[in-house]
Design a protein around this motif. Structure first.
Motif, PDB file in Angstrom:
ATOM      1  N   SER A 202     145.491   8.119 -52.925  1.00 40.62           N
ATOM      2  CA  SER A 202     146.270   7.609 -54.064  1.00 40.62           C
ATOM      3  C   SER A 202     145.954   6.154 -54.394  1.00 40.62           C
ATOM      4  O   SER A 202     146.227   5.698 -55.513  1.00 40.62           O
ATOM      5  CB  SER A 202     147.769   7.742 -53.766  1.00 40.62           C
ATOM      6  OG  SER A 202     148.113   7.024 -52.583  1.00 40.62           O
ATOM      7  N   ARG A 205     143.887   5.775 -57.607  1.00 42.54           N
ATOM      8  CA  ARG A 205     144.645   5.820 -58.867  1.00 42.54           C
ATOM      9  C   ARG A 205     145.374   4.494 -59.101  1.00 42.54           C
ATOM     10  O   ARG A 205     145.400   3.973 -60.223  1.00 42.54           O
ATOM     11  CB  ARG A 205     145.641   6.977 -58.856  1.00 42.54           C
ATOM     12  CG  ARG A 205     146.545   6.976 -60.079  1.00 42.54           C
ATOM     13  CD  ARG A 205     147.435   8.190 -60.153  1.00 42.54           C
ATOM     14  NE  ARG A 205     148.415   8.038 -61.222  1.00 42.54           N
ATOM     15  CZ  ARG A 205     149.238   9.006 -61.623  1.00 42.54           C
ATOM     16  NH1 ARG A 205     149.187  10.202 -61.060  1.00 42.54           N
ATOM     17  NH2 ARG A 205     150.116   8.784 -62.574  1.00 42.54           N
ATOM     18  N   LYS A 206     145.978   3.954 -58.056  1.00 42.88           N
ATOM     19  CA  LYS A 206     146.676   2.670 -58.206  1.00 42.88           C
ATOM     20  C   LYS A 206     145.711   1.587 -58.667  1.00 42.88           C
ATOM     21  O   LYS A 206     146.045   0.759 -59.525  1.00 42.88           O
ATOM     22  CB  LYS A 206     147.324   2.267 -56.879  1.00 42.88           C
ATOM     23  CG  LYS A 206     148.563   3.062 -56.513  1.00 42.88           C
ATOM     24  CD  LYS A 206     149.200   2.493 -55.257  1.00 42.88           C
ATOM     25  CE  LYS A 206     150.493   3.207 -54.906  1.00 42.88           C
ATOM     26  NZ  LYS A 206     151.145   2.612 -53.713  1.00 42.88           N
ATOM     27  N   GLU A 209     144.878   2.028 -62.336  1.00 40.82           N
ATOM     28  CA  GLU A 209     145.985   1.597 -63.192  1.00 40.82           C
ATOM     29  C   GLU A 209     146.080   0.071 -63.231  1.00 40.82           C
ATOM     30  O   GLU A 209     146.262  -0.534 -64.295  1.00 40.82           O
ATOM     31  CB  GLU A 209     147.287   2.209 -62.687  1.00 40.82           C
ATOM     32  CG  GLU A 209     147.341   3.719 -62.849  1.00 40.82           C
ATOM     33  CD  GLU A 209     148.533   4.364 -62.170  1.00 40.82           C
ATOM     34  OE1 GLU A 209     148.758   5.565 -62.385  1.00 40.82           O
ATOM     35  OE2 GLU A 209     149.247   3.665 -61.403  1.00 40.82           O
ATOM     36  N   SER A 215     145.106   5.908 -65.471  1.00 41.50           N
ATOM     37  CA  SER A 215     144.913   7.126 -64.675  1.00 41.50           C
ATOM     38  C   SER A 215     144.480   8.304 -65.546  1.00 41.50           C
ATOM     39  O   SER A 215     143.882   9.258 -65.045  1.00 41.50           O
ATOM     40  CB  SER A 215     146.203   7.464 -63.919  1.00 41.50           C
ATOM     41  OG  SER A 215     147.285   7.613 -64.806  1.00 41.50           O
ATOM     42  N   LEU A 218     140.819   9.041 -65.117  1.00 40.21           N
ATOM     43  CA  LEU A 218     140.294   9.507 -63.838  1.00 40.21           C
ATOM     44  C   LEU A 218     140.209  11.024 -63.910  1.00 40.21           C
ATOM     45  O   LEU A 218     141.234  11.703 -63.975  1.00 40.21           O
ATOM     46  CB  LEU A 218     141.196   9.082 -62.679  1.00 40.21           C
ATOM     47  CG  LEU A 218     141.104   7.636 -62.182  1.00 40.21           C
ATOM     48  CD1 LEU A 218     142.045   7.437 -60.995  1.00 40.21           C
ATOM     49  CD2 LEU A 218     139.683   7.271 -61.783  1.00 40.21           C
TER      50      LEU A 218
END
Length: 493
Positions: A202, A205-206, A209, A215, A218
């Motif tokens: 994860s 994704r962070k 962002e 996101s 992605l």
């Protein structure tokens, strides 16, 4: 003042009320060493983890701000009674949860010395700066990743290392598109697109962002039956996005997914990235050090072709938290992403590499390198390799124990040191089986004899055991499975 009278002593300055002499500190340090030694030595005989007593929890939560200070002896007593008895559990050899290691003793000791020096490792000519350059090179050598001088730095963890690496990837992509993203930002550019799998951590994704990529951009690429990124699907996704006027720029591969420990096939991914001029980033936070084990080293072929690699020495190496590492093949790409030297930080004697603060987001940086140096120097490459090989061998053995047990089901090939499995829950339908496996892990944790965590694999709940502690025994593996089955039986309708 009347002649011959004597002035009364005024109030003692607050800074002197608990002034610490050398002998005071020495005595307290000996007490602290005994406290920590007793804590570590006593772990195997204690429950792995138990919920905190409500009164003890509230005492910590509601602790008032002290109006007056306390002497060191009283502080150590409070640590011994109020903190050390309630650990997370990761120091215990029967802790199989998440990806959290026991602390390496050499790293524990080095942390004290590093705190005593307390430098800011942004740059300059002091030991911590030079030691960090050395240990970053050591880490690269451990996983056979190319390391040009300046091509990496220590971070708080792989999450921050990922931000560092993806920022460099973003800047390169913008430059190739004719933009200076540091000055102009991303506004007006076609969206930059990255490619991950459903098992990508994860933190990626962070990072996307936080870096303004979004996101939405992605793309989740399918994996094969072995849990590895499907290169044909990746190529098709890149071609679709190019045809739509988007800018593919990044592929994130894994050197050990958190769910199952799967290692992607780096050679074909690297071939595609070179052909399409995409930045290849490898998330090696947990698994990249598996390359030290001859039994599984072949899985990492092509890792050295990545543009960047994020690792966590505070995972499989056991370096005390916090310590991640970002490695990048192109030093100048990294420096161009972050370098900003105001006049008050100029250092004319810094040399060609400048300061570490030119290669990442942190200006004030802690002395992380000493605990890395101590951990690696204490065990050496051969000792680390033996510890890692021990963990992967135990994981394979656990996988075989699961296969041989009629109540349990192995869900994925054991590729590194993570074992993904579940309770079969005979007689229950799919939904009920998932519901049972979701609650088994916390039930096992509360029993206190072992610690395991759960996750989802695809559409189903599973248990996952991560082995990072070379002190774990075969009996510990059998106890883990016995506890899982006992907890499941108690929970089944």
């Amino acid at each position: 003042m009347r002649r011959g009278s004597r002035a009364r002593p005024g109030p003692t300055p607050a800074s002197l009320e608990h002034a610490i002499t050398t002998e005071d500190f020495r005595s307290a340090a000996h007490t602290a060493a005994d406290l920590v030694s007793d804590h570590l030595a006593g772990l195997p005989a204690r429950p792995v983890w138990q919920p905190m007593d409500e009164a003890a929890r509230q005492a910590l939560l509601d602790a008032p701000l002290p109006a007056e200070g306390r002497p060191l002896a009283a502080l150590l007593e409070a640590i011994g009674t109020d903190v050390l008895p309630y650990p997370m559990g990761n120091g215990h050899p029967r802790f199989f949860g998440w990806v959290n290691s026991a602390p390496a003793p050499a790293g524990v000791l080095a942390t004290l010395a590093a705190s005593a020096m307390n430098p800011s490792t942004a740059g300059g000519d002091h030991a911590d700066v030079h030691l960090e350059r050395a240990v970053v090179r050591w880490i690269a050598e451990l996983v056979d990743f190319p390391h040009p001088p300046g091509g990496g730095l220590l971070t708080s963890g792989a999450s921050m290392a990922t931000i560092v690496c993806l920022a460099a990837a973003r800047n390169r992509a913008a430059r190739l598109a004719g933009r200076d993203v540091r000055e102009e930002g991303l506004a007006g550019m076609p969206p930059l697109v990255g490619y991950v799998t459903g098992e990508t951590h994860s933190c990626v994704r962070k990072a996307a962002e936080l870096l303004g990529l979004g996101s939405r951009h992605l793309r989740t690429v399918a994996t094969g039956p072995d849990g590895r990124l499907d290169t044909a699907e990746l190529r098709a996704a890149v071609e679709r996005d190019r045809a739509a006027g988007l800018l593919p720029f990044l592929v994130v591969a894994s050197a050990g997914t958190v769910g199952t420990g799967a290692v992607d096939a780096f050679e074909p991914i690297a071939d595609l990235c070179e052909e399409q001029r995409l930045w290849l980033h490898v998330d090696g936070a947990y698994g990249a050090f598996g390359r030290l084990d001859p039994a599984i080293a072949h899985r990492y072929a092509g890792l050295e072709r990545a543009d960047s690699l994020a690792l966590d020495p505070h995972k499989w190496l056991g370096v005390p938290v916090d310590c991640g590492c970002a490695l990048v093949r192109d030093t100048e790409e990294l420096r161009a992403t972050f370098s900003l030297v105001p006049s008050y930080l100029r250092d004319e004697s810094a040399g060609s590499l400048g300061w570490f603060s030119e290669y990442g987001t942190e200006q004030t940086r802690p002395f992380r390198a000493l605990k890395v140096w101590a951990t690696i120097a204490h065990r050496g490459r051969s000792g680390l390799a033996r510890d890692i090989a021990r963990c992967t061998a135990l994981a394979r053995q656990l996988g075989e124990l699961v296969r041989a047990d009629d109540e349990l089901e192995l869900l994925a090939e054991v590729q590194t040191s993570i074992v993904a499995f579940r309770h079969r829950a005979p007689g229950l339908d799919t939904a009920a089986r998932d519901a049972l496996n979701r609650v088994v892990a916390p039930a096992v944790q509360r029993r206190g004899r072992v610690f395991v965590t759960g996750a989802r694999l695809g559409d189903h709940e599973m248990l996952r055991a991560c082995l990072l502690n070379a002190a774990t025994t075969e009996d510990d593996l059998r106890l883990l499975l016995a506890e899982v089955k006992a907890a499941a039986r108690e929970l089944m309708p």
